[in-house]
Design an enzyme around this catalytic site. Structure first.
Site, PDB file in Angstrom:
ATOM      1  N   LYS A   1      43.504  -0.226  61.338  1.00 57.88           N
ATOM      2  CA  LYS A   1      44.385  -0.781  62.368  1.00 57.88           C
ATOM      3  C   LYS A   1      43.582  -1.571  63.393  1.00 57.88           C
ATOM      4  CE  LYS A   1      48.492   2.021  61.918  1.00 57.88           C
ATOM      5  NZ  LYS A   1      49.238   3.206  62.321  1.00 57.88           N
TER       6      LYS A   1
ATOM      7  N   LYS B   1      51.265  -1.566  47.514  1.00 58.07           N
ATOM      8  CA  LYS B   1      52.413  -0.663  47.446  1.00 58.07           C
ATOM      9  C   LYS B   1      53.608  -1.275  48.173  1.00 58.07           C
ATOM     10  CE  LYS B   1      52.273   2.298  51.477  1.00 58.07           C
ATOM     11  NZ  LYS B   1      52.793   3.538  51.979  1.00 58.07           N
TER      12      LYS B   1
ATOM     13  N   LYS C   1      57.751  -0.602  53.916  1.00 55.22           N
ATOM     14  CA  LYS C   1      58.866  -1.076  54.737  1.00 55.22           C
ATOM     15  C   LYS C   1      58.424  -2.042  55.828  1.00 55.22           C
ATOM     16  CE  LYS C   1      59.305   3.604  56.747  1.00 55.22           C
ATOM     17  NZ  LYS C   1      57.949   3.947  57.035  1.00 55.22           N
TER      18      LYS C   1
HETATM   19  P1  ATP Z   1      54.865   1.670  56.852  1.00 56.88           P
HETATM   20  O1  ATP Z   1      55.256   0.407  56.142  1.00 56.88           O
HETATM   21  O2  ATP Z   1      55.551   1.862  58.187  1.00 56.88           O
HETATM   22  O3  ATP Z   1      53.390   1.928  56.878  1.00 56.88           O
HETATM   23  P2  ATP Z   1      55.502   3.070  54.509  1.00 56.88           P
HETATM   24  O4  ATP Z   1      56.832   2.647  53.983  1.00 56.88           O
HETATM   25  O5  ATP Z   1      54.309   2.436  53.886  1.00 56.88           O
HETATM   26  O6  ATP Z   1      55.476   2.851  56.049  1.00 56.88           O
HETATM   27  P3  ATP Z   1      55.287   5.875  55.353  1.00 56.88           P
HETATM   28  O7  ATP Z   1      56.402   5.894  56.336  1.00 56.88           O
HETATM   29  O8  ATP Z   1      53.890   5.924  55.869  1.00 56.88           O
HETATM   30  O9  ATP Z   1      55.425   4.622  54.352  1.00 56.88           O
HETATM   31  O10 ATP Z   1      55.465   7.025  54.281  1.00 56.88           O
HETATM   32  C1  ATP Z   1      56.459   8.005  54.201  1.00 56.88           C
HETATM   33  C2  ATP Z   1      56.289   8.684  52.859  1.00 56.88           C
HETATM   34  O11 ATP Z   1      56.644   7.809  51.774  1.00 56.88           O
HETATM   35  C3  ATP Z   1      54.841   9.127  52.586  1.00 56.88           C
HETATM   36  O12 ATP Z   1      54.863  10.416  52.006  1.00 56.88           O
HETATM   37  C4  ATP Z   1      54.329   8.092  51.595  1.00 56.88           C
HETATM   38  O13 ATP Z   1      53.333   8.610  50.746  1.00 56.88           O
HETATM   39  C5  ATP Z   1      55.585   7.730  50.811  1.00 56.88           C
HETATM   40  N1  ATP Z   1      55.526   6.346  50.309  1.00 56.88           N
HETATM   41  C6  ATP Z   1      55.456   5.242  51.081  1.00 56.88           C
HETATM   42  N2  ATP Z   1      55.465   4.123  50.332  1.00 56.88           N
HETATM   43  C7  ATP Z   1      55.518   4.531  49.033  1.00 56.88           C
HETATM   44  C8  ATP Z   1      55.546   3.838  47.780  1.00 56.88           C
HETATM   45  N3  ATP Z   1      55.530   2.520  47.713  1.00 56.88           N
HETATM   46  N4  ATP Z   1      55.619   4.567  46.638  1.00 56.88           N
HETATM   47  C9  ATP Z   1      55.647   5.912  46.700  1.00 56.88           C
HETATM   48  N5  ATP Z   1      55.630   6.634  47.850  1.00 56.88           N
HETATM   49  C10 ATP Z   1      55.565   5.959  49.014  1.00 56.88           C
END
Ligand code: ATP
Ligand code: LTN
Length: 334
Positions: free
Chosen positions: A116, A197, A200
């Site tokens: 970050k 990955k 959001k």
């Molecule tokens: P951000 O974009 O705000 O970083 P994010 O969508 O990448 O958020 P988190 O909110 O950090 O995800 O994750 C919430 C949960 O969802 C965690 O347990 C994470 O491992 C899971 N997760 C997030 N993205 C994926 C993905 N693409 N595939 C599988 N599991 C996911």
């Protein structure tokens, strides 16, 4: 199973936007399968969310929305405790005590902090302290199991070290929480760049499918998803795009990837993408419809949040008083 035999499972997400199908297939759906046999706690960590730039009105809306999304995905508030982190007195208090046991160097070494800061985001000390607050979220409830993604492994390791340090500095107080890391197969990738990955917070809206996307948006995003050279619908290391669509399809249909491959022998990507679109539309339909009902039902959401905060607060007070006693704070007069 009696309540005393149940293990405490705790995991959290930040209210940073609408959940993607990655969050659902890789995390939340798995959490729903743990509700019957465990005491499950799902704080919505709005205090973590203010460590990066944000808009207060959006944070408020997103926090309530995430509660509705959780319930729509099957986290039944009758079977688990959903609450807002800032509603419970104790998270920040415990984090302070734990922070006083955490060397600065350990926080500076956290890769998420380094990532970050490398992005040039304005630095505040909350961002550095973030993993200590996360440790407090977990230890305040003496969680046995913490289901997290691979990216949170290091934070969990830190939480375990902090718990051990507290126990050896004072006396046995915290259980050492066990991570439950999602398997790599559960990783859903970006529709636009299958090397990353699905996230959001991606700037490209075509990269993710949100739980609240309308059927036509879903079909459009899938039809524009990056596929690979060749025309065979087959998973494999050199076919990341198709492999990703196959695992999304299998995630929603309940059929195996191989079964879906067999369905598309001799057919092209066009037919395949149409079929994936329909499976996702049907899979998300009940979630989206339920979400729309719940988000409108202010009284119900308030009740869920009030009851969640009451349950969590009772547990938190117990642990916080124990910690205060151990570290030598004078007991409060009642
Ligand atoms: P951000 O974009 O705000 O970083 P994010 O969508 O990448 O958020 P988190 O909110 O950090 O995800 O994750 C919430 C949960 O969802 C965690 O347990 C994470 O491992 C899971 N997760 C997030 N993205 C994926 C993905 N693409 N595939 C599988 N599991 C996911
Ligand atoms: N850092 C986590 C969110 C988080 C968390 C927690 C996860 C905050 N507190 C306690 C598990 C347990 C994330 O960004 N996914």
């Amino acid at each position: 199973m009696s309540d005393s035999e149940k293990k405490t499972v705790l995991t959290a997400a930040q209210p940073s936007g609408i959940l993607t199908i990655g969050n659902y297939l890789g995390a939340i759906r798995h959490w729903t399968s743990m509700l019957d046999d465990n005491d499950c706690l799902f704080p919505i960590v709005n205090m973590h969310a203010i460590t990066v730039p944000y808009t207060p009105a959006d944070l408020r809306l997103r926090t309530r929305s995430l509660v509705a999304q959780y319930i729509a995905c099957g986290l039944d508030p009758e079977k688990c405790t959903i609450f807002i982190q800032s509603h419970v007195v104790g998270h920040a208090d415990l984090a302070w005590v734990l922070g006083c046991l955490t060397p600065l160097g350990e926080l500076q070494r956290m890769t998420q902090f380094k990532d970050k800061t490398a992005k040039g985001a304005p630095l505040n000390s909350g961002l550095l302290f973030y993993p200590v607050l996360m440790a407090a979220d977990i230890l305040l409830y003496n969680a046995d199991i913490v289901p997290v993604g691979e990216d949170q492994k290091q934070h969990l390791e830190l939480a375990r070290n902090i718990a051990e340090r507290f126990n050896s500095t004072y006396s046995e107080t915290f259980k050492i929480p066990e991570p439950q890391i999602a398997t790599t197969g559960a990783r859903i990738l970006s529709l636009q760049d299958p090397n990353r990955k699905m996230s959001k917070s991606d700037e490209n809206q075509g990269a993710y499918l949100l739980l609240t996307d309308e059927p036509d948006q879903i079909r459009k995003k899938i039809s524009r998803a990056v596929t690979d050279s060749g025309s065979e619908v087959k998973s494999g290391p050199d076919k990341a795009g198709v492999t990703n669509l196959l695992s999304i399809m299998s995630g929603f249909s309940g059929k195996s990837v191989e079964e879906h491959e067999a369905e598309f022998v001799g057919k092209g990507y066009g037919d395949f993408k149409k079929a994936v679109g329909e499976v996702v539309v049907e899979g998300l339909r009940p979630i989206r419809e339920r979400f729309e009902e719940i988000i409108e039902d202010k009284a119900y959401l308030d009740e869920v949040l009030k009851s969640g905060a009451d349950i969590a607060q009772r547990k938190a007070y117990k642990m916080l008083s124990k910690v205060h006693r151990k570290v030598g704070f004078v007991e409060r007069f009642r």
